[in-house]
Design a protein around this motif. Structure first.
Motif, PDB file in Angstrom:
ATOM      1  N   LEU A 238     -63.245  96.908  28.300  1.00 25.70           N
ATOM      2  CA  LEU A 238     -62.381  97.050  29.237  1.00 25.70           C
ATOM      3  C   LEU A 238     -62.109  95.536  30.073  1.00 25.70           C
ATOM      4  CD1 LEU A 238     -62.444 100.625  30.721  1.00 25.70           C
ATOM      5  CD2 LEU A 238     -60.801  99.605  29.234  1.00 25.70           C
ATOM      6  N   LYS A 239     -63.228  94.922  30.193  1.00 26.29           N
ATOM      7  CA  LYS A 239     -63.097  93.785  31.114  1.00 26.29           C
ATOM      8  C   LYS A 239     -63.504  92.849  30.262  1.00 26.29           C
ATOM      9  CE  LYS A 239     -64.039  95.911  35.382  1.00 26.29           C
ATOM     10  NZ  LYS A 239     -65.200  96.201  36.852  1.00 26.29           N
ATOM     11  N   GLY A 240     -63.516  92.572  29.081  1.00 22.50           N
ATOM     12  CA  GLY A 240     -63.832  91.678  28.144  1.00 22.50           C
ATOM     13  C   GLY A 240     -65.478  91.268  28.164  1.00 22.50           C
ATOM     14  N   VAL A 241     -66.152  92.070  28.911  1.00 22.65           N
ATOM     15  CA  VAL A 241     -67.657  91.702  28.773  1.00 22.65           C
ATOM     16  C   VAL A 241     -68.686  92.646  27.932  1.00 22.65           C
ATOM     17  CG1 VAL A 241     -69.551  91.082  30.291  1.00 22.65           C
ATOM     18  CG2 VAL A 241     -67.405  90.454  31.019  1.00 22.65           C
ATOM     19  N   ASP A 242     -69.131  93.641  28.704  1.00 20.19           N
ATOM     20  CA  ASP A 242     -69.716  94.655  28.006  1.00 20.19           C
ATOM     21  C   ASP A 242     -68.764  95.584  27.468  1.00 20.19           C
ATOM     22  OD1 ASP A 242     -70.886  96.443  30.922  1.00 20.19           O
ATOM     23  OD2 ASP A 242     -68.786  95.592  30.337  1.00 20.19           O
ATOM     24  N   SER A 243     -69.422  96.429  26.524  1.00 15.21           N
ATOM     25  CA  SER A 243     -68.689  97.403  25.819  1.00 15.21           C
ATOM     26  C   SER A 243     -69.500  98.730  25.359  1.00 15.21           C
ATOM     27  CB  SER A 243     -68.506  96.804  24.270  1.00 15.21           C
ATOM     28  OG  SER A 243     -67.764  97.612  23.374  1.00 15.21           O
ATOM     29  N   THR A 244     -68.688  99.693  25.374  1.00 17.32           N
ATOM     30  CA  THR A 244     -69.127 101.136  24.948  1.00 17.32           C
ATOM     31  C   THR A 244     -68.644 101.652  23.676  1.00 17.32           C
ATOM     32  OG1 THR A 244     -67.591 102.198  26.217  1.00 17.32           O
ATOM     33  CG2 THR A 244     -69.799 101.657  27.299  1.00 17.32           C
ATOM     34  N   LEU A 245     -69.461 102.165  22.750  1.00 14.72           N
ATOM     35  CA  LEU A 245     -69.350 102.812  21.476  1.00 14.72           C
ATOM     36  C   LEU A 245     -69.434 104.359  21.782  1.00 14.72           C
ATOM     37  CD1 LEU A 245     -68.356 102.603  18.472  1.00 14.72           C
ATOM     38  CD2 LEU A 245     -70.790 102.419  18.069  1.00 14.72           C
ATOM     39  N   LYS A 246     -68.543 105.081  21.493  1.00 14.87           N
ATOM     40  CA  LYS A 246     -68.774 106.680  21.723  1.00 14.87           C
ATOM     41  C   LYS A 246     -68.444 107.518  20.262  1.00 14.87           C
ATOM     42  CE  LYS A 246     -67.168 106.514  26.472  1.00 14.87           C
ATOM     43  NZ  LYS A 246     -66.129 107.001  27.434  1.00 14.87           N
ATOM     44  N   ILE A 247     -69.266 108.294  20.239  1.00 15.44           N
ATOM     45  CA  ILE A 247     -69.071 109.413  18.902  1.00 15.44           C
ATOM     46  C   ILE A 247     -68.892 110.745  19.406  1.00 15.44           C
ATOM     47  CG2 ILE A 247     -70.022 110.234  16.620  1.00 15.44           C
ATOM     48  CD1 ILE A 247     -71.888 107.856  16.891  1.00 15.44           C
TER      49      ILE A 247
ATOM     50  N   GLY B 161     -80.592  87.408  25.623  1.00 10.66           N
ATOM     51  CA  GLY B 161     -79.939  87.756  24.315  1.00 10.66           C
ATOM     52  C   GLY B 161     -79.050  88.998  24.463  1.00 10.66           C
ATOM     53  N   VAL B 162     -78.403  89.545  23.684  1.00 12.84           N
ATOM     54  CA  VAL B 162     -77.348  90.632  23.459  1.00 12.84           C
ATOM     55  C   VAL B 162     -78.321  92.051  24.161  1.00 12.84           C
ATOM     56  CG1 VAL B 162     -75.809  92.032  22.257  1.00 12.84           C
ATOM     57  CG2 VAL B 162     -75.992  89.920  21.790  1.00 12.84           C
ATOM     58  N   ALA B 163     -78.013  92.810  24.770  1.00 17.95           N
ATOM     59  CA  ALA B 163     -78.572  93.751  25.489  1.00 17.95           C
ATOM     60  C   ALA B 163     -78.038  94.943  24.731  1.00 17.95           C
ATOM     61  CB  ALA B 163     -78.901  93.810  26.874  1.00 17.95           C
ATOM     62  N   GLN B 164     -78.819  96.087  24.522  1.00 18.26           N
ATOM     63  CA  GLN B 164     -78.089  97.340  24.170  1.00 18.26           C
ATOM     64  C   GLN B 164     -79.001  98.596  24.788  1.00 18.26           C
ATOM     65  OE1 GLN B 164     -77.770  96.235  19.569  1.00 18.26           O
ATOM     66  NE2 GLN B 164     -76.680  98.120  20.099  1.00 18.26           N
ATOM     67  N   SER B 165     -78.242  99.574  24.921  1.00 16.50           N
ATOM     68  CA  SER B 165     -79.066 100.815  25.506  1.00 16.50           C
ATOM     69  C   SER B 165     -78.490 101.954  25.260  1.00 16.50           C
ATOM     70  CB  SER B 165     -79.393 100.664  27.034  1.00 16.50           C
ATOM     71  OG  SER B 165     -77.917 100.823  27.773  1.00 16.50           O
ATOM     72  N   PRO B 166     -79.129 103.090  25.008  1.00 15.32           N
ATOM     73  CA  PRO B 166     -80.432 103.158  25.012  1.00 15.32           C
ATOM     74  C   PRO B 166     -80.860 102.726  23.521  1.00 15.32           C
ATOM     75  CG  PRO B 166     -79.499 105.452  24.286  1.00 15.32           C
ATOM     76  CD  PRO B 166     -78.310 104.625  24.574  1.00 15.32           C
ATOM     77  N   ARG B 167     -82.207 102.620  23.236  1.00 15.17           N
ATOM     78  CA  ARG B 167     -82.954 102.092  22.153  1.00 15.17           C
ATOM     79  C   ARG B 167     -83.074 103.187  21.201  1.00 15.17           C
ATOM     80  NH1 ARG B 167     -85.917  97.668  21.393  1.00 15.17           N
ATOM     81  NH2 ARG B 167     -85.278  98.451  19.236  1.00 15.17           N
TER      82      ARG B 167
ATOM     83  N   ARG C 187     -72.258 118.011  16.417  1.00 12.64           N
ATOM     84  CA  ARG C 187     -71.205 118.295  17.155  1.00 12.64           C
ATOM     85  C   ARG C 187     -71.371 117.840  18.624  1.00 12.64           C
ATOM     86  NH1 ARG C 187     -71.355 122.809  13.767  1.00 12.64           N
ATOM     87  NH2 ARG C 187     -72.889 123.845  14.972  1.00 12.64           N
ATOM     88  N   GLN C 188     -72.462 117.113  19.191  1.00 10.74           N
ATOM     89  CA  GLN C 188     -72.705 116.588  20.482  1.00 10.74           C
ATOM     90  C   GLN C 188     -71.827 115.293  20.613  1.00 10.74           C
ATOM     91  OE1 GLN C 188     -76.698 116.950  21.387  1.00 10.74           O
ATOM     92  NE2 GLN C 188     -76.476 118.731  23.003  1.00 10.74           N
ATOM     93  N   SER C 189     -71.723 114.902  21.710  1.00 18.40           N
ATOM     94  CA  SER C 189     -71.240 113.438  22.072  1.00 18.40           C
ATOM     95  C   SER C 189     -72.201 112.598  22.258  1.00 18.40           C
ATOM     96  CB  SER C 189     -70.181 113.332  22.764  1.00 18.40           C
ATOM     97  OG  SER C 189     -70.452 113.926  24.081  1.00 18.40           O
ATOM     98  N   VAL C 190     -71.925 111.247  22.067  1.00 18.54           N
ATOM     99  CA  VAL C 190     -73.193 110.239  22.447  1.00 18.54           C
ATOM    100  C   VAL C 190     -72.262 108.982  22.726  1.00 18.54           C
ATOM    101  CG1 VAL C 190     -73.487 109.395  20.163  1.00 18.54           C
ATOM    102  CG2 VAL C 190     -75.202 108.954  21.870  1.00 18.54           C
ATOM    103  N   ALA C 191     -73.008 108.057  23.689  1.00 19.20           N
ATOM    104  CA  ALA C 191     -72.246 106.730  23.943  1.00 19.20           C
ATOM    105  C   ALA C 191     -73.518 105.880  23.978  1.00 19.20           C
ATOM    106  CB  ALA C 191     -71.650 106.737  25.341  1.00 19.20           C
ATOM    107  N   PHE C 192     -73.009 104.499  23.057  1.00 18.36           N
ATOM    108  CA  PHE C 192     -73.962 103.179  23.332  1.00 18.36           C
ATOM    109  C   PHE C 192     -73.360 102.209  24.137  1.00 18.36           C
ATOM    110  CE2 PHE C 192     -75.767 105.853  20.137  1.00 18.36           C
ATOM    111  CZ  PHE C 192     -74.994 105.839  19.057  1.00 18.36           C
ATOM    112  N   TRP C 193     -74.157 101.535  24.804  1.00 21.38           N
ATOM    113  CA  TRP C 193     -73.807 100.453  25.810  1.00 21.38           C
ATOM    114  C   TRP C 193     -74.259  98.995  25.219  1.00 21.38           C
ATOM    115  CZ3 TRP C 193     -76.702  97.240  28.639  1.00 21.38           C
ATOM    116  CH2 TRP C 193     -75.956  96.182  29.557  1.00 21.38           C
TER     117      TRP C 193
END
Lengths: 114, 111
Positions: free
Chosen positions: A70-79, A3-9, A16-22
């Protein structure tokens, strides 16, 4: 099939901190979506990718949110920087280019901003 | 905004049929009715969709009224695992038409 994988859970940060999801979509799925789901509400689309191009980012708060595929596969979302109101579950979904009927969702990342 | 109206919550006894209503009085001729559900701590899961004919699959049946202004999702023999939020969505079946989720119906299956 996997299935679709996400991390972290789960992620807890201070405002005011930053965070990224994959997100890693189902193999071969050309379309990828990021949704934000605030407690008690349905998911809201933030951004849609077709391969590595953006189809719709009209609901993405671009002053603080960014996403790439970037490569049309996995993705990151950043805040950056996070606000208290960004506390939510961030869901990734994908579907095949030829099939528009069913989106497959990952388990989501629960973000808490203190 | 979501184009559908659903009850906030419903209860159903285990083993009975769960009938979830949805109103979509402004549906356009090329828009389909989709149903997704979201079990606690999971992402939404596709259930079924239809245009104007009734549809059935291994999960559920979808009954759409003749004027297409409302529909009912039927879970024929509800189990405890069917406890979830059920979303009724109308959209055109192409990749450019986004899914707009409302608040859905919270279905409680009672033992």
């Amino acid at each position: 099939e996997a299935g679709v994988a996400q991390s972290p859970r789960y992620k807890i940060i201070e405002k005011r901190q930053s965070v990224a999801f994959w997100c890693n979509p189902i193999s071969g799925h050309a379309t990828l979506y990021w949704y934000q789901q605030i407690l008690g509400q349905g998911p809201k689309l933030l951004i849609q990718f077709q391969n590595n191009g953006v189809v719709d980012d009209s609901q993405l708060p671009k002053d603080r949110f960014s996403a790439e595929r970037l490569k049309g596969v996995d993705s990151t979302l950043k805040i950056q920087p996070a606000k208290l109101e960004d506390s939510a579950v961030y869901l990734c979904a994908s579907n095949q280019d030829r099939t528009y009927n069913e989106q497959f969702f990952g388990p989501g990342t629960r973000l808490t901003v203190l | 905004d979501a184009k559908t109206t659903q009850p906030t919550s419903m209860d159903c006894a285990e083993g009975r049929a769960a009938n979830l209503p949805c109103n979509h009085s402004t549906i356009s001729g090329n828009e389909y009715v989709y149903w997704y559900r979201q079990i606690h701590s999971q992402g939404p899961q596709y259930i079924i969709h239809g245009l104007k004919n009734n549809e059935t699959n291994e999960m559920a049946s979808l009954i759409i009224t003749e004027d297409r202004k409302s529909s009912t999702l039927i879970l024929p023999h509800a189990t405890l695992r069917d406890t979830a939020v059920y979303y009724c969505i109308v959209r055109v079946a192409n990749r450019d038409d986004k899914i707009i989720f409302g608040k859905g119906t919270r279905l409680h299956i009672l033992p």
